[in-house]
Design an enzyme around this catalytic site. Structure first.
Site, short mmCIF file in Angstrom:
data_model
loop_
_atom_site.label_atom_id
_atom_site.label_comp_id
_atom_site.label_asym_id
_atom_site.label_seq_id
_atom_site.Cartn_x
_atom_site.Cartn_y
_atom_site.Cartn_z
N THR A 1 -8.50 -8.27 -0.83
CA THR A 1 -7.41 -7.34 -1.09
C THR A 1 -7.65 -6.65 -2.42
O THR A 1 -8.50 -7.06 -3.21
CB THR A 1 -6.05 -8.08 -1.07
OG1 THR A 1 -4.98 -7.14 -1.25
CG2 THR A 1 -5.98 -9.14 -2.16
N CYS A 2 -6.87 -5.60 -2.69
CA CYS A 2 -6.98 -4.87 -3.96
C CYS A 2 -5.70 -4.08 -4.14
O CYS A 2 -4.63 -4.52 -3.74
CB CYS A 2 -8.22 -3.97 -3.96
SG CYS A 2 -8.24 -2.72 -2.67
N GLY A 3 -5.78 -2.88 -4.71
CA GLY A 3 -4.58 -2.07 -4.89
C GLY A 3 -4.16 -1.33 -3.65
O GLY A 3 -2.97 -1.29 -3.30
#
Length: 349
Positions: A305-307
């Site tokens: 996951t990330c932004g």
């Protein structure tokens, strides 16, 4: 069919484009993308039109995406939208797709991930991107995308339709004479066989359910977060106004920058993915040696996951290069989707 993607050097890409046996099936894509809060703003499409690898087409992840009811950007496209975009950009199932970006290793992995999610057989990423291509002395095309002059080509010189195909796809008023359209359409093959492998994408519900499980359970996936450490802990704000920082319960911080080399001393400077040995150490430090060994052997699944679902794909790439067996799931809506839901549990530490 392998879910892995290859890393290639500028020299290898140049050789592919020069070889008449491989050149027709080698499709180079500029997949550059920039954070929307940059000042001054930057546009991947505008920069592509000004400078690109000769013959490259442009893959716009914000346009080739499914519309989301909450307004989330670059969500994975459906099979029909993906196949239509491939056809318009001159890509068929047998194409060797080579993806690059103008950073080095930043947004290209997300486009490579998209192709592999739909089972495209041969996908590579130009390690170091356009800056490395330039630094190592390879040519760039700085002319405005136009229809190739088929009558002016020398013997054996390829006709690149990628730029003009991109112009037709993205420009509101493309400067292409109508009598060229039929010639361009001849180089738009039908893309057949786009079918999403559900194992590549993780939903909000799946991520929440996973976060409620203890890592002691072998079925629980390790969640790796590519955002900077300060946003993960909640100490630094998110770049998107009104969005809380913090992290998903039981997730691990793995800033994508830790997976890259230091900027080169060349002009222009570029960053590459670290070596397998270096990545092994970074991943071991991020989740613990015991967990990393389970992940590497395929005994523990992973969710990246990330932004917004962009740099999570750098984790996806790094895990493959470091030797992980099996697929890696990507939480498509990532932190923007997670933190925007009032019912989400957010940890700060």
């Amino acid at each position: 069919m392998s879910s892995k993607v290859g890393l290639v050097s500028p020299k290898q890409v140049s050789a592919l484009l020069a070889d008449q046996k491989t050149q027709p099936k080698t499709k180079v894509l500029d997949a550059s993308w920039f954070m929307p809060n940059l000042k001054p703003p930057r546009s991947g499409w505008e920069e592509y039109k000004a400078k690109r690898i000769p013959g490259a087409a442009f893959f716009d992840v914000d346009i080739i995406a499914e519309k989301d009811e909450r307004g989330l950007a670059h969500m994975l496209p459906g099979p029909e939208r993906f196949a239509d975009a491939c056809s318009r950009l001159g890509i068929d199932r047998d194409s060797h797709v080579v993806v690059y970006d103008t950073h080095g290793v930043f947004s290209a992995p997300r486009t490579a991930f998209t192709f592999k999610a739909f089972g495209h057989p041969q996908v590579s990423i130009l390690d170091g991107g356009l800056p490395r291509w330039i630094a190592e002395g390879h040519p760039v095309d700085t002319t405005f995308p136009i229809m190739p002059n088929l009558h002016a080509l020398k013997d054996g010189e390829p006709a690149y339709f990628g730029p003009v195909q991109s112009l037709l796809m993205y420009d509101k008023r493309p400067r292409v004479e109508s009598y060229f359209i039929a010639d361009i359409e001849e180089h738009m093959p039908q893309y057949i066989g786009a079918e999403l492998d559900e194992g590549f994408i993780k939903s909000y519900e799946q991520v929440v359910s996973n976060s409620e499980e203890d890592l002691v359970r072998p079925e629980t996936a390790v969640v790796l977060d590519a955002r900077p450490g300060g946003r993960f802990t909640g100490q630094d704000p998110e770049p998107r106004p009104g969005l809380s920082s913090g992290h998903i319960p039981h997730s691990f911080s793995l800033p994508f920058s830790t997976l890259l080399t230091a900027p080169s001393s060349t002009e222009p400077a570029y960053q590459q993915l670290k070596s397998p040995a270096e990545l092994d150490e970074v991943l071991s430090n991020a989740m613990g040696k015991e967990e990393w060994e389970k992940v590497k052997k395929g005994e523990r699944s992973v969710i990246a996951t990330c932004g917004s679902g962009m740099t999570a794909a750098v984790i996806w790439l790094a895990l493959q290069v470091a030797g992980k067996e099996g697929k890696v799931g990507l939480y498509d809506e990532s932190w923007t989707g997670y933190a925007s839901r009032p019912e989400s549990k957010i940890e700060k530490s």
